[in-house]
Enzyme design. Sequence first.
Site, mmCIF file in Angstrom:
data_model
loop_
_atom_site.group_PDB
_atom_site.id
_atom_site.type_symbol
_atom_site.label_atom_id
_atom_site.label_comp_id
_atom_site.label_asym_id
_atom_site.label_seq_id
_atom_site.Cartn_x
_atom_site.Cartn_y
_atom_site.Cartn_z
ATOM 1 N N SER A 190 -1.933 -0.096 10.821
ATOM 2 C CA SER A 190 -0.605 -0.059 10.206
ATOM 3 C C SER A 190 0.400 -0.320 11.306
ATOM 4 O O SER A 190 0.108 -0.059 12.482
ATOM 5 C CB SER A 190 -0.355 1.313 9.599
ATOM 6 O OG SER A 190 1.011 1.432 9.245
ATOM 7 N N TYR A 203 -0.522 10.604 10.041
ATOM 8 C CA TYR A 203 -0.939 9.225 9.742
ATOM 9 C C TYR A 203 -0.637 8.310 10.934
ATOM 10 O O TYR A 203 -1.487 7.508 11.332
ATOM 11 C CB TYR A 203 -0.211 8.757 8.487
ATOM 12 C CG TYR A 203 -0.536 7.353 8.041
ATOM 13 C CD1 TYR A 203 -1.764 7.042 7.467
ATOM 14 C CD2 TYR A 203 0.405 6.323 8.165
ATOM 15 C CE1 TYR A 203 -2.052 5.747 7.034
ATOM 16 C CE2 TYR A 203 0.120 5.035 7.730
ATOM 17 C CZ TYR A 203 -1.115 4.757 7.171
ATOM 18 O OH TYR A 203 -1.386 3.486 6.744
ATOM 19 N N LYS A 207 -3.500 6.267 13.049
ATOM 20 C CA LYS A 207 -3.566 4.810 13.216
ATOM 21 C C LYS A 207 -3.428 4.425 14.693
ATOM 22 O O LYS A 207 -4.049 3.458 15.144
ATOM 23 C CB LYS A 207 -2.512 4.116 12.342
ATOM 24 C CG LYS A 207 -2.749 4.260 10.827
ATOM 25 C CD LYS A 207 -4.054 3.602 10.342
ATOM 26 C CE LYS A 207 -4.163 3.593 8.817
ATOM 27 N NZ LYS A 207 -5.439 3.038 8.317
HETATM 28 N N1 NAP Z 1 0.061 0.012 1.361
HETATM 29 C C1 NAP Z 1 0.678 0.058 2.517
HETATM 30 O O1 NAP Z 1 1.915 0.034 2.578
HETATM 31 C C2 NAP Z 1 -0.132 0.125 3.792
HETATM 32 C C3 NAP Z 1 0.553 -0.121 4.991
HETATM 33 C C4 NAP Z 1 -0.164 -0.066 6.183
HETATM 34 C C5 NAP Z 1 -1.509 0.214 6.176
HETATM 35 N N2 NAP Z 1 -2.152 0.465 4.990
HETATM 36 C C6 NAP Z 1 -3.586 0.772 5.055
HETATM 37 O O2 NAP Z 1 -4.275 -0.077 4.179
HETATM 38 C C7 NAP Z 1 -5.523 0.522 3.826
HETATM 39 C C8 NAP Z 1 -5.759 0.329 2.340
HETATM 40 O O3 NAP Z 1 -4.726 0.986 1.631
HETATM 41 P P1 NAP Z 1 -4.038 0.394 0.315
HETATM 42 O O4 NAP Z 1 -2.577 0.330 0.579
HETATM 43 O O5 NAP Z 1 -4.734 -0.799 -0.161
HETATM 44 O O6 NAP Z 1 -4.209 1.650 -0.678
HETATM 45 P P2 NAP Z 1 -5.243 1.960 -1.870
HETATM 46 O O7 NAP Z 1 -5.067 0.953 -2.947
HETATM 47 O O8 NAP Z 1 -5.022 3.398 -2.161
HETATM 48 O O9 NAP Z 1 -6.654 1.737 -1.207
HETATM 49 C C9 NAP Z 1 -7.349 2.724 -0.507
HETATM 50 C C10 NAP Z 1 -8.817 2.418 -0.602
HETATM 51 O O10 NAP Z 1 -9.527 3.364 0.196
HETATM 52 C C11 NAP Z 1 -10.603 3.880 -0.572
HETATM 53 N N3 NAP Z 1 -10.927 5.238 -0.157
HETATM 54 C C12 NAP Z 1 -10.101 6.293 -0.059
HETATM 55 N N4 NAP Z 1 -10.777 7.397 0.295
HETATM 56 C C13 NAP Z 1 -12.083 7.025 0.428
HETATM 57 C C14 NAP Z 1 -13.276 7.705 0.763
HETATM 58 N N5 NAP Z 1 -13.300 9.015 1.032
HETATM 59 N N6 NAP Z 1 -14.433 7.001 0.797
HETATM 60 C C15 NAP Z 1 -14.441 5.695 0.501
HETATM 61 N N7 NAP Z 1 -13.338 4.995 0.173
HETATM 62 C C16 NAP Z 1 -12.178 5.650 0.140
HETATM 63 C C17 NAP Z 1 -10.123 3.824 -2.011
HETATM 64 O O11 NAP Z 1 -11.237 3.706 -2.899
HETATM 65 P P3 NAP Z 1 -11.828 4.880 -3.840
HETATM 66 O O12 NAP Z 1 -10.692 5.759 -4.220
HETATM 67 O O13 NAP Z 1 -12.415 4.119 -4.987
HETATM 68 O O14 NAP Z 1 -12.852 5.550 -2.988
HETATM 69 C C18 NAP Z 1 -9.337 2.520 -2.018
HETATM 70 O O15 NAP Z 1 -10.187 1.428 -2.282
HETATM 71 C C19 NAP Z 1 -5.441 1.970 4.280
HETATM 72 O O16 NAP Z 1 -6.205 2.133 5.464
HETATM 73 C C20 NAP Z 1 -3.953 2.161 4.595
HETATM 74 O O17 NAP Z 1 -3.749 3.114 5.598
HETATM 75 C C21 NAP Z 1 -1.477 0.416 3.799
#
Ligand code: NAP
Length: 321
Positions: A190, A203, A207
């Site tokens: 991130s 968080y 990261k």
């Molecule tokens: N959205 C943003 O603004 C943003 C910005 C910077 C970085 N990120 C990073 O991007 C990544 C993906 O996030 P996203 O924004 O796409 O959110 P998201 O749609 O909530 O995706 C999170 C994913 O992680 C999986 N997950 C969560 N806990 C888990 C566990 N215990 N075991 C296995 N899988 C797990 C979830 O799948 P299940 O619930 O089906 O297990 C889901 O597929 C994260 O690392 C986040 O920190 C996001």
Amino acid sequence: MTFLEFLLILLVLYYVGYIVLWILLDCNVSLWYKSRFGVSLSTMRGQVVWITGASSGIGRALAVSLARHGVRLVLSARRVKQLEDVQAECLEAARGLLAQNDVLILPMDMLQLENHQSHLYTVLNHFDRLDVLVNNAGRSQRANWTEIEIQVDRDLFELDVFSVIHLSRIVVRYFLEQNGGRGHIAATSSIAGFSPVPFSATYCAAKHALNAYLSALKVEQRKLDVTIFAPGPIATDFLLEAFTGTDGRKLGGSTANQKRLTAKRCGWLFAVALANKMDVTWCGLFPVNALAYCARNPTLTKIIGHFMTEKRLNNIREGKL
Ligand SMILES: NC(=O)c1ccc[n+]([C@@H]2O[C@H](COP(=O)([O-])OP(=O)(O)OC[C@H]3O[C@@H](n4cnc5c(N)ncnc54)[C@H](OP(=O)(O)O)[C@@H]3O)[C@@H](O)[C@H]2O)c1
Ligand SMILES: *[C@@H]1O[C@H](CO)[C@@H](O)[C@H](O)[C@H]1NC(C)=O
């Protein structure tokens, strides 16, 4: 005009041009350049890419972008129904380049470290190879610094750092022992992993730690490719599941009506970064993209810091502009 003056003007133009790109682009300049003139995604055709957190958001969008170019996939997360939807979407995007067998659904809870090794065996039994591991599963956080319970710090690090490092170690050992030392480890970090933002202390720290672990891997194992992909605010459902400061409590928030880059665009840029084996890249709409550059330069960080109240910084990260 003397030659020296000419050089000086060129230099000024170079920097002005660069700053204009920071403002106009939705990712760092070298990622944008690779997306135009770099290696095409189709060079990854036939490779096997294992994506964690593939059931929604960025992981899902990345999977679809890769499938479109015939990249074989392992889709992991806990929600099997969602993974099945992603598999169907991938097969549709592949338009005949992939068969059902080429997109493996591998349900897994990242927190069950004791199963990581057997998950790798499942992948290898199915495909007989693994080229890239994308550590994308993770959860964000919204909390006041002073109110975070230590158990939250532990739980967040367990998911966003330790589970990722545990799985990566297992895969790196496979790369070293059975793949001639070649392989590619990537992670969704991130921009908060370079530069702190308010109300997400654990968080941000997680990261930062993840980046440090992966950078340390890269200096030790030069033959491996390591990609740190750092999104800014992306329109996904991740605020639903975000940690708070209280043990066991989820935020249940929404990103609706916020100014955020789409997950689709983010996933595609991530795919470009993988195909081009880039080391550190990021994406985000203005002003996030420009601020990410500043965050990576100590002098600029200091200057910007004078203008950034915690409220303003928070509005930028929440896309409230
Ligand atoms: N959205 C943003 O603004 C943003 C910005 C910077 C970085 N990120 C990073 O991007 C990544 C993906 O996030 P996203 O924004 O796409 O959110 P998201 O749609 O909530 O995706 C999170 C994913 O992680 C999986 N997950 C969560 N806990 C888990 C566990 N215990 N075991 C296995 N899988 C797990 C979830 O799948 P299940 O619930 O089906 O297990 C889901 O597929 C994260 O690392 C986040 O920190 C996001
Ligand atoms: C932080 O504390 C303030 C004041 O009590 C409160 O208004 C705010 O909602 C809290 N923020 C979070 C993310 O918990």
